[in-house]
Design a protein around this motif. Structure first.
Motif, PDB file in Angstrom:
ATOM      1  N   GLU A 131     -74.027  94.077  54.664  1.00  0.00           N
ATOM      2  CA  GLU A 131     -75.050  93.728  55.658  1.00  0.00           C
ATOM      3  C   GLU A 131     -75.824  94.967  56.096  1.00  0.00           C
ATOM      4  N   SER A 132     -75.108  96.067  56.312  1.00  0.00           N
ATOM      5  CA  SER A 132     -75.764  97.289  56.784  1.00  0.00           C
ATOM      6  C   SER A 132     -76.734  97.852  55.753  1.00  0.00           C
ATOM      7  N   LEU A 133     -76.498  97.529  54.471  1.00  0.00           N
ATOM      8  CA  LEU A 133     -77.377  97.997  53.402  1.00  0.00           C
ATOM      9  C   LEU A 133     -78.496  97.003  53.078  1.00  0.00           C
ATOM     10  N   GLY A 134     -78.540  95.898  53.838  1.00  0.00           N
ATOM     11  CA  GLY A 134     -79.616  94.924  53.664  1.00  0.00           C
ATOM     12  C   GLY A 134     -79.303  93.804  52.678  1.00  0.00           C
ATOM     13  N   TYR A 135     -78.021  93.650  52.297  1.00  0.00           N
ATOM     14  CA  TYR A 135     -77.629  92.584  51.374  1.00  0.00           C
ATOM     15  C   TYR A 135     -76.974  91.444  52.136  1.00  0.00           C
ATOM     16  N   ASN A 136     -76.893  90.319  51.470  1.00  0.00           N
ATOM     17  CA  ASN A 136     -76.259  89.132  52.045  1.00  0.00           C
ATOM     18  C   ASN A 136     -74.982  88.840  51.276  1.00  0.00           C
ATOM     19  N   SER A 137     -74.120  88.033  51.894  1.00  0.00           N
ATOM     20  CA  SER A 137     -72.840  87.740  51.252  1.00  0.00           C
ATOM     21  C   SER A 137     -72.251  86.465  51.833  1.00  0.00           C
ATOM     22  N   VAL A 138     -71.237  85.968  51.131  1.00  0.00           N
ATOM     23  CA  VAL A 138     -70.409  84.895  51.661  1.00  0.00           C
ATOM     24  C   VAL A 138     -69.005  85.116  51.104  1.00  0.00           C
ATOM     25  N   TRP A 139     -68.013  84.958  51.952  1.00  0.00           N
ATOM     26  CA  TRP A 139     -66.609  85.141  51.585  1.00  0.00           C
ATOM     27  C   TRP A 139     -66.060  83.766  51.246  1.00  0.00           C
ATOM     28  N   ARG A 140     -65.719  83.574  49.982  1.00  0.00           N
ATOM     29  CA  ARG A 140     -65.208  82.285  49.524  1.00  0.00           C
ATOM     30  C   ARG A 140     -63.785  82.438  49.003  1.00  0.00           C
ATOM     31  N   THR A 141     -63.071  81.324  48.993  1.00  0.00           N
ATOM     32  CA  THR A 141     -61.802  81.231  48.272  1.00  0.00           C
ATOM     33  C   THR A 141     -61.819  79.884  47.555  1.00  0.00           C
ATOM     34  N   GLY A 142     -61.158  78.884  48.099  1.00  0.00           N
ATOM     35  CA  GLY A 142     -61.152  77.561  47.493  1.00  0.00           C
ATOM     36  C   GLY A 142     -59.830  77.270  46.814  1.00  0.00           C
ATOM     37  N   PRO A 143     -59.626  76.014  46.440  1.00  0.00           N
ATOM     38  CA  PRO A 143     -58.331  75.585  45.903  1.00  0.00           C
ATOM     39  C   PRO A 143     -57.971  76.213  44.557  1.00  0.00           C
ATOM     40  N   LEU A 144     -58.936  76.712  43.808  1.00  0.00           N
ATOM     41  CA  LEU A 144     -58.636  77.303  42.501  1.00  0.00           C
ATOM     42  C   LEU A 144     -58.308  78.791  42.584  1.00  0.00           C
TER      43      LEU A 144
END
Length: 191
Positions: A131-144
């Motif tokens: 975020e501080s570098l201007g990028y976006n993200s999402v933290w995923r996991t899921g059943p697999l």
């Protein structure tokens, strides 16, 4: 009061569909160095990272499909074409995925749960650095995420956990402001 660190913490939002640009190698090194300074009792560094881009994202989709097929087969089911396509393309929702897993080490003063939390703190540092570098993200996991097939692909031990798939890239999506949270519902003070 203006505080750039707090601003980054409060403005960071999970965005599910990401595109280029993604961090270059210098920026990625900065992000991963931020992960390495997460709280870590006895400096065990109980984590491991993998960075997936380009063809490795396609390969990861095949691994996820293999895991989904094994799961379906264990229940006596067969995946339909829509599920197969969705599973194969899941990693393609971002140009980069940073995978983080525990790599626990025995220490009489640092129980496994504390090492798991340390890996989670490393993941949070990654999110905030991006975020501080201007990028976006999402933290995923899921059943697999922690199936035998996926863990074997990364060489993650039986007693270790894949804590997150941090989808990384850029987005023009403007997220609505967060709703205010009344912290009194979550905090007790003892004097």
């Amino acid at each position: 009061m203006t505080n750039p660190v707090l601003d980054i913490i409060h403005q960071r939002r999970s965005i599910g569909k990401l595109s280029l640009p993604m961090p270059n190698q210098d920026e990625l090194n900065t992000v991963l160095h931020a992960a390495m300074v997460a709280p870590d009792h006895k400096q065990l560094k109980p984590w491991q990272f993998w960075v997936l881009t380009d063809e490795s994202l396609v390969e990861f989709g095949k691994v996820l499909l293999k895991a989904a097929e094994a799961d379906a087969e264990s229940r006596g089911e067969v995946l339909d074409e829509a599920t197969i396509k969705k599973t194969l393309t899941m990693p393609l929702r971002a140009p980069m995925i940073i995978v983080i897993a525990t790599k626990q080490k025995y220490h009489e003063k640092v129980p496994p749960y504390e090492q798991l939390l340390s890996a989670g703190a490393a993941a949070q540092n990654i999110l905030l650095a991006l975020e501080s570098l201007g990028y976006n993200s999402v933290w995923r996991t899921g059943p697999l995420c922690n199936t035998d097939v996926v863990k074997a692909h990364f060489g993650v031990g039986v007693d270790d956990t894949i804590c997150g798939l941090i989808y990384t890239g850029s987005s023009t999506v403007q997220m609505p402001a967060r709703e205010a949270v009344d912290i009194s519902d979550y905090v007790s003070y003892h004097n």
